[in-house]
Design a protein around this motif. Sequence first.
Motif, PDB file in Angstrom:
ATOM      1  N   TYR A  19       0.810  -1.222   0.000  1.00 14.75           N
ATOM      2  CA  TYR A  19       0.000   0.000   0.000  1.00 14.75           C
ATOM      3  C   TYR A  19       0.847   1.277   0.000  1.00 14.75           C
ATOM      4  O   TYR A  19       0.536   2.249  -0.694  1.00 14.75           O
ATOM      5  CB  TYR A  19      -0.953   0.010   1.215  1.00 14.75           C
ATOM      6  N   PHE A  20       1.913   1.283   0.791  1.00 16.29           N
ATOM      7  CA  PHE A  20       2.691   2.527   0.919  1.00 16.29           C
ATOM      8  C   PHE A  20       3.877   2.610  -0.040  1.00 16.29           C
ATOM      9  O   PHE A  20       4.776   3.414   0.156  1.00 16.29           O
ATOM     10  CB  PHE A  20       3.136   2.739   2.373  1.00 16.29           C
ATOM     11  N   HIS A  21       3.868   1.798  -1.077  1.00 16.57           N
ATOM     12  CA  HIS A  21       4.891   1.906  -2.116  1.00 16.57           C
ATOM     13  C   HIS A  21       4.460   2.971  -3.128  1.00 16.57           C
ATOM     14  O   HIS A  21       3.385   2.874  -3.708  1.00 16.57           O
ATOM     15  CB  HIS A  21       5.062   0.558  -2.811  1.00 16.57           C
ATOM     16  N   LYS A  22       5.274   3.951  -3.305  1.00 19.26           N
ATOM     17  CA  LYS A  22       4.980   5.060  -4.233  1.00 19.26           C
ATOM     18  C   LYS A  22       3.668   5.761  -3.883  1.00 19.26           C
ATOM     19  O   LYS A  22       2.961   6.272  -4.760  1.00 19.26           O
ATOM     20  CB  LYS A  22       4.973   4.578  -5.680  1.00 19.26           C
ATOM     21  N   ALA A  23       3.344   5.770  -2.582  1.00 17.08           N
ATOM     22  CA  ALA A  23       2.115   6.446  -2.147  1.00 17.08           C
ATOM     23  C   ALA A  23       2.405   7.908  -1.833  1.00 17.08           C
ATOM     24  O   ALA A  23       1.489   8.727  -1.765  1.00 17.08           O
ATOM     25  CB  ALA A  23       1.550   5.753  -0.913  1.00 17.08           C
ATOM     26  N   GLY A  24       3.675   8.230  -1.635  1.00 15.72           N
ATOM     27  CA  GLY A  24       4.027   9.596  -1.236  1.00 15.72           C
ATOM     28  C   GLY A  24       3.661   9.829   0.224  1.00 15.72           C
ATOM     29  O   GLY A  24       3.057   8.980   0.872  1.00 15.72           O
ATOM     30  N   GLY A  25       4.043  10.978   0.749  1.00 17.40           N
ATOM     31  CA  GLY A  25       3.671  11.317   2.126  1.00 17.40           C
ATOM     32  C   GLY A  25       4.618  10.703   3.153  1.00 17.40           C
ATOM     33  O   GLY A  25       5.552   9.971   2.816  1.00 17.40           O
ATOM     34  N   SER A  26       4.312  10.968   4.414  1.00 23.61           N
ATOM     35  CA  SER A  26       5.236  10.584   5.488  1.00 23.61           C
ATOM     36  C   SER A  26       5.271   9.073   5.725  1.00 23.61           C
ATOM     37  O   SER A  26       6.191   8.575   6.361  1.00 23.61           O
ATOM     38  CB  SER A  26       4.832  11.302   6.783  1.00 23.61           C
ATOM     39  N   LEU A  27       4.265   8.339   5.237  1.00 22.25           N
ATOM     40  CA  LEU A  27       4.245   6.889   5.471  1.00 22.25           C
ATOM     41  C   LEU A  27       4.851   6.106   4.298  1.00 22.25           C
ATOM     42  O   LEU A  27       4.809   4.871   4.295  1.00 22.25           O
ATOM     43  CB  LEU A  27       2.810   6.429   5.736  1.00 22.25           C
ATOM     44  N   GLU A  28       5.395   6.815   3.322  1.00 22.66           N
ATOM     45  CA  GLU A  28       6.010   6.149   2.164  1.00 22.66           C
ATOM     46  C   GLU A  28       6.947   5.018   2.625  1.00 22.66           C
ATOM     47  O   GLU A  28       7.779   5.220   3.505  1.00 22.66           O
ATOM     48  CB  GLU A  28       6.802   7.177   1.346  1.00 22.66           C
ATOM     49  N   GLY A  29       6.762   3.847   2.042  1.00 23.30           N
ATOM     50  CA  GLY A  29       7.653   2.719   2.349  1.00 23.30           C
ATOM     51  C   GLY A  29       7.271   1.928   3.595  1.00 23.30           C
ATOM     52  O   GLY A  29       7.926   0.936   3.910  1.00 23.30           O
ATOM     53  N   THR A  30       6.201   2.338   4.290  1.00 24.43           N
ATOM     54  CA  THR A  30       5.784   1.610   5.500  1.00 24.43           C
ATOM     55  C   THR A  30       5.296   0.209   5.133  1.00 24.43           C
ATOM     56  O   THR A  30       4.513   0.029   4.204  1.00 24.43           O
ATOM     57  CB  THR A  30       4.637   2.370   6.210  1.00 24.43           C
ATOM     58  N   ASP A  77      -5.482   5.940  -9.977  1.00 23.30           N
ATOM     59  CA  ASP A  77      -5.515   5.998  -8.510  1.00 23.30           C
ATOM     60  C   ASP A  77      -6.168   4.707  -8.002  1.00 23.30           C
ATOM     61  O   ASP A  77      -7.299   4.715  -7.521  1.00 23.30           O
ATOM     62  CB  ASP A  77      -6.316   7.238  -8.058  1.00 23.30           C
ATOM     63  N   ILE A  78      -5.424   3.622  -8.125  1.00 25.73           N
ATOM     64  CA  ILE A  78      -5.999   2.317  -7.768  1.00 25.73           C
ATOM     65  C   ILE A  78      -6.327   2.251  -6.272  1.00 25.73           C
ATOM     66  O   ILE A  78      -7.267   1.558  -5.861  1.00 25.73           O
ATOM     67  CB  ILE A  78      -5.049   1.159  -8.199  1.00 25.73           C
ATOM     68  N   ARG A  79      -5.587   3.004  -5.442  1.00 24.12           N
ATOM     69  CA  ARG A  79      -5.852   2.939  -3.991  1.00 24.12           C
ATOM     70  C   ARG A  79      -7.268   3.404  -3.653  1.00 24.12           C
ATOM     71  O   ARG A  79      -7.925   2.850  -2.782  1.00 24.12           O
ATOM     72  CB  ARG A  79      -4.826   3.763  -3.208  1.00 24.12           C
ATOM     73  N   SER A  80      -7.734   4.443  -4.341  1.00 23.06           N
ATOM     74  CA  SER A  80      -9.086   4.926  -4.026  1.00 23.06           C
ATOM     75  C   SER A  80     -10.130   3.853  -4.353  1.00 23.06           C
ATOM     76  O   SER A  80     -11.108   3.679  -3.623  1.00 23.06           O
ATOM     77  CB  SER A  80      -9.389   6.218  -4.791  1.00 23.06           C
ATOM     78  N   GLU A  81      -9.896   3.122  -5.433  1.00 20.01           N
ATOM     79  CA  GLU A  81     -10.861   2.067  -5.779  1.00 20.01           C
ATOM     80  C   GLU A  81     -10.751   0.884  -4.808  1.00 20.01           C
ATOM     81  O   GLU A  81     -11.751   0.256  -4.461  1.00 20.01           O
ATOM     82  CB  GLU A  81     -10.626   1.622  -7.231  1.00 20.01           C
ATOM     83  N   ILE A  82      -9.515   0.604  -4.383  1.00 23.46           N
ATOM     84  CA  ILE A  82      -9.330  -0.446  -3.369  1.00 23.46           C
ATOM     85  C   ILE A  82     -10.161  -0.101  -2.126  1.00 23.46           C
ATOM     86  O   ILE A  82     -10.832  -0.950  -1.544  1.00 23.46           O
ATOM     87  CB  ILE A  82      -7.828  -0.596  -3.003  1.00 23.46           C
TER      88      ILE A  82
END
Length: 329
Positions: free
Chosen positions: A109-120, A197-202
């Motif tokens: 989920y946090f791969h290439k998501a941007g923001g402070s949680l990137e890479g979590t 924006d696949i995350r929004s559909e997820i």
Amino acid sequence: MRITIFGAGAIGGYLAAKLAMAGRVDLSIVARGAHLDAIKTAGLRLIEDGHESTASVRAAAQAQELGVQDYVVLALKAHSLAPALDQIAPLLGEGTAVVTMQNGVPWWYFHKAGGSLEGTRLQAVDPGGVIWDRLGPDRVIGSVVYPAAEVDAPGLVRHIEGKRFSLGEPSGEKSERVMRLAEEMVAAGLQVPVRDDIRSEIWVKLWGNLSFNPISALTGSTLAAIAADEATRALARTMMLEAQAIGESLGVRFAITVDRRIKGAGEVGEHKTSMLQDLERGRPMEIDALVTAVQELGRLTGQPTPTIDSVLALVRRLAIERGCYLTSA
Ligand SMILES: NC(=O)C1=CN([C@@H]2O[C@H](COP(=O)(O)OP(=O)(O)OC[C@H]3O[C@@H](n4cnc5c(N)ncnc54)[C@H](OP(=O)(O)O)[C@@H]3O)[C@@H](O)[C@H]2O)C=CC1
Ligand SMILES: CC(C)(CO)C(=O)C(=O)O
């Protein structure tokens, strides 16, 4: 184009049969047990629109028999992925894309998501980050699976409804690899929008799963019954609003309202969710990907999840008591 579907059960089997019947790609599946034996003996049978057909597919117990692929479609239940990593490895070369076809919050989920949680790395779906480290998130093409299907008997998949598999790169890019895969799936008769924006559909799919699935398992109720009953509808709604606050704090755009989503779930009808079906069959329930991961996202974003916490505590307890709880660990 070499494609292997790893875990050709209901969804993987449906996709495999469609791709095999279109005859345009070099398709293989990895399966196991009586299902594999039946497919090897008599082909992969599919019942769709009241019509049965048989697809001839290359089926293997071991990925070594198949070698490096262009695409590996992971159609396992979420909790089956970590235990299968060693088996998946021989399919992966430098350029292999991995398509994740699980319900729930994906491990990447946090791969290439941007923001402070990137890479979590999300512990609920990827304890210790082993999936992230072994598969590598750069390979990932995300998806949202809409078809409903079941394995009726070994080697026999029954399609119930729906043909849409949305695809999307975690970065949102319309890469050549995602467009080429979508083209082949469309040629096989499926609907395959490629999302930026696949995350929004997820999240919109997850909205229904995180609430209706555990409520159905706890109550034995169908989607229609949960939506029709004022009290269970209110419970689902409260869980969904907690989740919406988490999603929005992560930048998700909910394209529909919570009430529209509840109505849509109810309209599916007298259908038992997969979590209830798994409970009734004594199979592991997908609790961590559908619910625990949302609770974890709540903790990470500082959003309270009191109702999700309560329902999760109950459904996890139920699953443990019935021997249906399997963590990804
Ligand atoms: N079915 C549906 O209608 C829908 C499902 N989904 C989602 O799709 C995902 C897949 O679900 P579904 O297709 O129903 O699940 P299934 O259990 O039907 O299919 C998974 C398959 O993977 C096999 N498998 C697991 N581990 C291995 C392994 N190590 N080697 C070989 N085969 C393995 C299973 O075998 P075995 O049976 O022996 O464990 C099974 O055949 C889930 O995340 C689900 O939530 C989403 C929308 C609808
Ligand atoms: C039927 C539905 C849509 C319930 O939310 C589902 O995805 C499931 O059962 O897992």
